[in-house]
Design an enzyme around this catalytic site. Sequence first.
Site, short mmCIF file in Angstrom:
data_model
loop_
_atom_site.label_atom_id
_atom_site.label_comp_id
_atom_site.label_asym_id
_atom_site.label_seq_id
_atom_site.Cartn_x
_atom_site.Cartn_y
_atom_site.Cartn_z
CB CYS A 140 -15.71 17.22 82.37
SG CYS A 140 -14.12 18.20 81.72
NE ARG A 168 -20.20 16.78 85.62
CZ ARG A 168 -19.76 16.22 86.62
NH1 ARG A 168 -20.58 15.84 87.77
NH2 ARG A 168 -18.37 15.25 86.67
CD1 TRP A 173 -14.56 24.31 84.13
CD2 TRP A 173 -12.99 23.45 84.46
NE1 TRP A 173 -14.08 25.52 84.72
CE2 TRP A 173 -13.29 24.46 84.75
CE3 TRP A 173 -11.97 22.42 84.95
CZ2 TRP A 173 -11.99 24.60 86.04
CZ3 TRP A 173 -10.93 22.98 86.17
CH2 TRP A 173 -10.79 23.79 86.30
CG ASN A 207 -15.67 14.75 84.23
OD1 ASN A 207 -14.84 14.87 84.73
ND2 ASN A 207 -16.71 13.45 85.52
N GLY A 208 -12.13 13.77 83.53
CA GLY A 208 -11.14 13.85 84.69
C GLY A 208 -9.77 14.32 84.93
CD GLU A 237 -21.64 30.51 101.01
OE1 GLU A 237 -20.32 30.24 101.04
OE2 GLU A 237 -22.39 30.49 100.14
CE LYS A 278 -22.63 31.39 96.60
NZ LYS A 278 -22.54 30.03 96.93
CD GLU A 338 -19.71 30.67 93.97
OE1 GLU A 338 -18.99 29.74 93.01
OE2 GLU A 338 -20.92 31.32 94.63
CG HIS A 386 -5.78 44.11 114.42
ND1 HIS A 386 -4.77 44.80 115.29
CD2 HIS A 386 -7.17 43.75 114.92
CE1 HIS A 386 -5.93 44.68 116.38
NE2 HIS A 386 -7.11 43.75 115.97
CE LYS A 403 -23.79 22.85 92.05
NZ LYS A 403 -23.58 23.95 93.12
C1 F6R Z 1 -19.81 28.04 95.90
C2 F6R Z 1 -19.11 26.11 95.53
C3 F6R Z 1 -17.63 26.19 95.66
C4 F6R Z 1 -18.27 24.02 96.47
C5 F6R Z 1 -17.54 23.79 95.71
C6 F6R Z 1 -17.53 22.94 97.39
O1 F6R Z 1 -21.59 28.85 95.03
O2 F6R Z 1 -21.09 26.23 95.27
O3 F6R Z 1 -17.27 26.30 96.44
O4 F6R Z 1 -19.42 24.44 97.42
O5 F6R Z 1 -16.68 23.73 94.46
O6 F6R Z 1 -18.36 21.45 96.26
P1 F6R Z 1 -19.09 20.77 97.36
O7 F6R Z 1 -19.74 20.86 98.30
O8 F6R Z 1 -20.15 20.33 95.99
O9 F6R Z 1 -18.38 20.33 97.34
#
Ligand code: F6R
Length: 609
Positions: A2, A27, A74, A100-101, A482, A486, A489, A505, A604
């Site tokens: 949010c 956000r 969100w 927000n929260g 990683e 990517k 998501e 396995h 985010k």
């Molecule tokens: C994936 C992504 C998330 C963040 C995770 C941690 O692309 O962005 O998996 O890496 O939410 O976020 P931070 O680094 O802000 O603690």
Amino acid sequence: MCGIVGYIGKGQAAPFLLDGLNKLEYRGYDSAGIAVYDGNNIRVEKTVGRLAALQEKVAGNMPQGSLGIGHTRWATHGRPSDRNAHPHTDCSGDFVIVHNGIIENYLSLKETLIEKGHIFKSETDTEVVVHLLEEVYNGDFESSVREVLRQIEGSYALVFMSKKHPDRLICTKQDNPLVIGLGNGENFIASDIPAIIARTRKTYIVADGELAIVKGDSITVKDRAGNVIDKEIFEVTWNAEAAEKGGYEHFMLKEIHEQPKAVRDTISPRLSKDGSSIVMDELKWDASFLNNIHKVTIVACGTAYNAGLVGKYYIEKLVRIPVEIDIASEFRYRDPIVDDHTLMLVLSQSGETSDTLAALKEAKRLGAKTLAITNVVGSSIAREAAQVLYTWAGPEIAVASTKAYTTQLILLFMLSLYMAGIKGAQSKERIAELIAALEKVPGEISETLEDVEPIKTFAKQYGFNEDVFYIGRSLDYHVSIEGALKLKEISYIHAEAYAAGELKHGTLALIVKGVPVIALATQTDVYEKTLSNIKEVKARDAVVIGIAAKGDTELEKYVDHVIKVPATDTLLIPVLTVVPLQLLAYYAAITRGADVDKPRNLAKSVTVE
Ligand code: F6R
């Protein structure tokens, strides 16, 4: 998650609110709303959907007034809908808030308020806050807000507005970010700096428990006890363009291409003038400090966790201290063995991830020495940790993290070299050799970025497959994890990463004709073994895209396509191999018509547990 904004001053509030929400949409983006006071009444406009839907709703009939608040959501409590969208109002319509929260005790508060006759319009936890304010209001806005804060439990960044007190906004925070922008005859409130940077670079970063009375021409910040605080101005050094797309179609693509600069900015200030050693003036460590560290515990979420996996490898390999790594949401609940001989390393791009912050607090409580690696100056995690190292990646807006990952790898690598130097765990020659390799990385990322066309072709060719596997050994395996994240998501393709030796396995059962397998083979000490695993999937008719270092002429004999990255030390090559994986995910998402910067169900910065 949010985003919240507020405006008070001599200009019109709505344009700032809408522009600010646009910058905060990363956000959360399931609904949006604004409330503006026109001198007589508060007009609330809100709607489910992206901010664009709200903009459309108010186009041609913009709320007028110089006092307002806004929100992009969100959803946590209550599905995305018009009525659950913020801002929320009390029964009288005198008070309006954005939040927000999560208000954890909202159910009991709601019951009591309903008994007292309050009528609730939404299913959100937030709405209790505004009804509670109406209930406890005693004529004094600030003391009434303080009474509300005494009664609510949970995490919040809140902005309160009242038509009874049109000369001010009140804002406060606990465990969620909040900044105030200092303007000229006008002031701004936001969850994050990108929302205000076009208007001002002078900011106050609000700390937990602080409460600010924001007027058009003054800002008074007070602590929990009500004492006025002499708040330090934090001057933002990056400019508004850094938070814009700059000609790229998506923030993610822009941020992928920003990696050479981000990595250079992270390296440069930490190299000695002659380039022979790592300088970390941010840390006041000596050999006695490090000798007292018996183990390192790394804690993070998502991509930052994936960077931590590589960090574990670096620290163990170069410093020879054992490293544990935990997903932040698991750490607190497994009764971790942490004491004052533990160095707790928390990684977080945003510095606001709720689970990571909670793990950090728990480690502190257990006596650990704490160090944060984060990208956001003044963030909650930066303030909570005893020491902090900043990745200088600049603002990362796209939900899918890219430049934060590569700069985290770089900083973990440099930290390991720094620690190795102090402890004498590596020879001066080896350290010099690795620093020389490190300095070349920004240029090598640029070189990797030049070779995009084949990746676009693979994305088109395989973008409609429903399953993709990533394999590798050692550091290649960590990068695979990683790469798979990517792809999942942003393209919604089911992707799994496996340690190549682990396939047989169980998972090998899933490898059938035509399944794409991305195989990383850059780690020389396990190269032959990786080749054997690649042969195993080829024998089951998988389509294999290999990733190798330039100069490798072997891999192409066994795979269908090869992507090559510049050859560097095997420790540093993850910073290069991840780049084609980021691009592959990006172009696969484009092929499938997915909304790259705003993937479904995500946001985010995850500031809820
Ligand atoms: C994936 C992504 C998330 C963040 C995770 C941690 O692309 O962005 O998996 O890496 O939410 O976020 P931070 O680094 O802000 O603690």
